[in-house]
Design an enzyme around this catalytic site. Sequence first.
Site, PDB file in Angstrom:
ATOM      1  N   ASP A  92       0.879  -1.185   0.000  1.00 47.43           N
ATOM      2  CA  ASP A  92       0.000   0.000   0.000  1.00 47.43           C
ATOM      3  C   ASP A  92       0.906   1.222   0.000  1.00 47.43           C
ATOM      4  O   ASP A  92       1.431   1.614   1.026  1.00 47.43           O
ATOM      5  CB  ASP A  92      -0.875  -0.026   1.251  1.00 47.43           C
ATOM      6  CG  ASP A  92      -1.909   1.103   1.256  1.00 47.43           C
ATOM      7  OD1 ASP A  92      -2.774   1.119   2.166  1.00 47.43           O
ATOM      8  OD2 ASP A  92      -1.855   1.979   0.361  1.00 47.43           O
TER       9      ASP A  92
ATOM     10  N   ASP B  58      -3.348   6.965  -3.790  1.00 44.68           N
ATOM     11  CA  ASP B  58      -3.296   5.942  -2.742  1.00 44.68           C
ATOM     12  C   ASP B  58      -3.845   4.673  -3.368  1.00 44.68           C
ATOM     13  O   ASP B  58      -5.048   4.573  -3.621  1.00 44.68           O
ATOM     14  CB  ASP B  58      -4.158   6.392  -1.541  1.00 44.68           C
ATOM     15  CG  ASP B  58      -4.133   5.379  -0.407  1.00 44.68           C
ATOM     16  OD1 ASP B  58      -4.807   5.631   0.617  1.00 44.68           O
ATOM     17  OD2 ASP B  58      -3.466   4.345  -0.551  1.00 44.68           O
TER      18      ASP B  58
ATOM     19  N   HIS C 215     -11.438   6.260   2.093  1.00 42.89           N
ATOM     20  CA  HIS C 215     -11.447   7.619   2.636  1.00 42.89           C
ATOM     21  C   HIS C 215     -11.325   8.642   1.505  1.00 42.89           C
ATOM     22  O   HIS C 215     -10.757   8.330   0.451  1.00 42.89           O
ATOM     23  CB  HIS C 215     -10.283   7.803   3.618  1.00 42.89           C
ATOM     24  CG  HIS C 215      -8.998   7.255   3.079  1.00 42.89           C
ATOM     25  ND1 HIS C 215      -8.087   8.037   2.396  1.00 42.89           N
ATOM     26  CD2 HIS C 215      -8.492   5.989   3.064  1.00 42.89           C
ATOM     27  CE1 HIS C 215      -7.074   7.283   2.011  1.00 42.89           C
ATOM     28  NE2 HIS C 215      -7.301   6.042   2.391  1.00 42.89           N
TER      29      HIS C 215
ATOM     30  N   HIS D  56      -6.106  11.512   4.527  1.00 43.22           N
ATOM     31  CA  HIS D  56      -7.390  11.030   5.052  1.00 43.22           C
ATOM     32  C   HIS D  56      -8.258  12.245   5.351  1.00 43.22           C
ATOM     33  O   HIS D  56      -8.059  12.919   6.343  1.00 43.22           O
ATOM     34  CB  HIS D  56      -7.140  10.200   6.322  1.00 43.22           C
ATOM     35  CG  HIS D  56      -8.273   9.261   6.627  1.00 43.22           C
ATOM     36  ND1 HIS D  56      -9.604   9.614   6.504  1.00 43.22           N
ATOM     37  CD2 HIS D  56      -8.301   7.984   7.031  1.00 43.22           C
ATOM     38  CE1 HIS D  56     -10.368   8.584   6.827  1.00 43.22           C
ATOM     39  NE2 HIS D  56      -9.603   7.587   7.159  1.00 43.22           N
TER      40      HIS D  56
ATOM     41  N   GLU E  73     -10.854   1.370  -0.857  1.00 40.66           N
ATOM     42  CA  GLU E  73     -10.043   0.222  -0.478  1.00 40.66           C
ATOM     43  C   GLU E  73     -10.892  -0.740   0.338  1.00 40.66           C
ATOM     44  O   GLU E  73     -11.755  -0.328   1.097  1.00 40.66           O
ATOM     45  CB  GLU E  73      -8.808   0.632   0.327  1.00 40.66           C
ATOM     46  CG  GLU E  73      -9.065   1.425   1.583  1.00 40.66           C
ATOM     47  CD  GLU E  73      -7.765   1.976   2.171  1.00 40.66           C
ATOM     48  OE1 GLU E  73      -6.813   1.203   2.381  1.00 40.66           O
ATOM     49  OE2 GLU E  73      -7.717   3.182   2.435  1.00 40.66           O
TER      50      GLU E  73
ATOM     51  N   GLU F  42      -6.809  -1.515  -3.626  1.00 47.18           N
ATOM     52  CA  GLU F  42      -7.230  -0.118  -3.455  1.00 47.18           C
ATOM     53  C   GLU F  42      -6.924   0.690  -4.706  1.00 47.18           C
ATOM     54  O   GLU F  42      -5.872   0.485  -5.330  1.00 47.18           O
ATOM     55  CB  GLU F  42      -6.465   0.485  -2.272  1.00 47.18           C
ATOM     56  CG  GLU F  42      -6.670   1.968  -2.045  1.00 47.18           C
ATOM     57  CD  GLU F  42      -5.911   2.474  -0.825  1.00 47.18           C
ATOM     58  OE1 GLU F  42      -4.840   1.935  -0.513  1.00 47.18           O
ATOM     59  OE2 GLU F  42      -6.431   3.386  -0.172  1.00 47.18           O
TER      60      GLU F  42
END
Length: 453
Positions: A226, A237, A306, A314, A339, A434
């Site tokens: 990640d 992300d 998020h 976030h 994710e 994700e």
Amino acid sequence: MGAESVNVDGANVADNVDGAVAGIAAVDLNGSAKTEIVDGVGSGSEDEEDAGEAGDNSSEPKKKKKKKRSKKKKSGAAPSNGAGGAGGPAVQTEPPTVGLSRFFLDKVYPEGEICEYKDENNFRTTNEEKRYLDRMNYDALNDLRKAAEAHRKVREYARKYIKPGLTMIEIAETIENASRALSEGDGLEAGVGFPTGLSLNHVAAHYTPNGGDKTVLQYDDVMKVDFGVHVNGRIIDSAFTVAFDPKYDRLLEAVKDATNTGIREAGIDVRLCDIGAAIQEVMESYEVEIDGKSFQVKSIRNLNGHNINQYQIHGSKSVPIVKGGDQTRMEEGETFAIETFGSTGKGYVRSDGECSHYARNADAGHVPLRLNKAKTLLHSIEKHFGTLPFCRRYLDRIGEDKHILALKNLVQAGVVEEYPPLVDIKGCKTAQFEHTIVLRPNVKEVVSRGDDF
Ligand code: 57R
Ligand code: CO
């Protein structure tokens, strides 16, 4: 993991027909040159606009004339940094070290997967006002697309490179160095978006090795890769799971399917709780058998996707991966990390183990600090990371290697937040996939989509 096909005898390769060019990439350490097709589209280096005849004022685009490439000498001598020297085509190295702007000379980066909105939002695709609004955000979107292209190239290399026997530090640093090189930055202008997550097995998230960590990747591990790349604070992300033993394939398939379900359900005005319910339904429709034991795959109910803001990984919205979440809706213009996490354990994580992940608490105003070391460390954190998450290895590499006490002080003062590893029960296996999506006014773009997932 699949290997990229490379030609190892360094033979010259002709330009191929679609404008992509093949170059002799850097000669690697044992002297054998690797030939890798690099996409010359947009590079401009091979094709020249045909000026057409004098006085030619037709509106037709000029036919592109191919300039014959001078054959490289048999020796395959190529600039070792892959930068192609003055005027020559750029070639990428392995691991990647040449920045993306050498391959996109017009600085226009490739768009991700484009999806039309459904139902009452379908009008947006052709609505002129929405298309105008979309054009207003071009620069931010182009930065995010550059970060996404870097992410794709890093993970393409990582999938070949990651093997049992490597240390977690070797894996993390290889990913981080490639991210910095491709995005062409090492700080607030571009580079690593947040610590490289390499969480293993029952650890679901927020593990990256600290300095001195001797952990070695094992054949039986299920590792969540990640990692983030940013350009001007526009963060990609995106994560995938690595497992070497095919007995874990169906677990990974369940989570990939659940994440793609979340991506499909996401959209302007969609309620977050509806996305969570759809994700959980798909995730828990999978039954997997591992070592003779069967499991219904569980969504980890206290992990979420998020929204992402500039320099803020976030934001204020969490995307649940189980039913019963809040009824807040997604909104036009927002960027989300979609994710999902599947587990053969409890489907619930708690904090445990040595902390590696930290971030400046953006909400904490000015807090008086007693320790001078804490003051200088905070100044260094603000200078190098701003509000981007960082880890202890990144403090080491900027010369703040005696940071433990001062960092503890900043955490106690609430100026820096710590994010310890998030673990399910020992012995279970967790997986993650994700992507980052943008809810553009007229279409939904899965910016980090690649041909891998
Ligand atoms: O994707 C401090 C980081 N993120 C790095 C990345 O989900 C993130 O719901 C955050 O370094 C901080 C989640 N966590 C709850 C316990 C709040 C996690 C899932 C993993 C991860 C790393 C994440 C999460 N939330 N934000 C990005
Ligand atoms: Co995330």
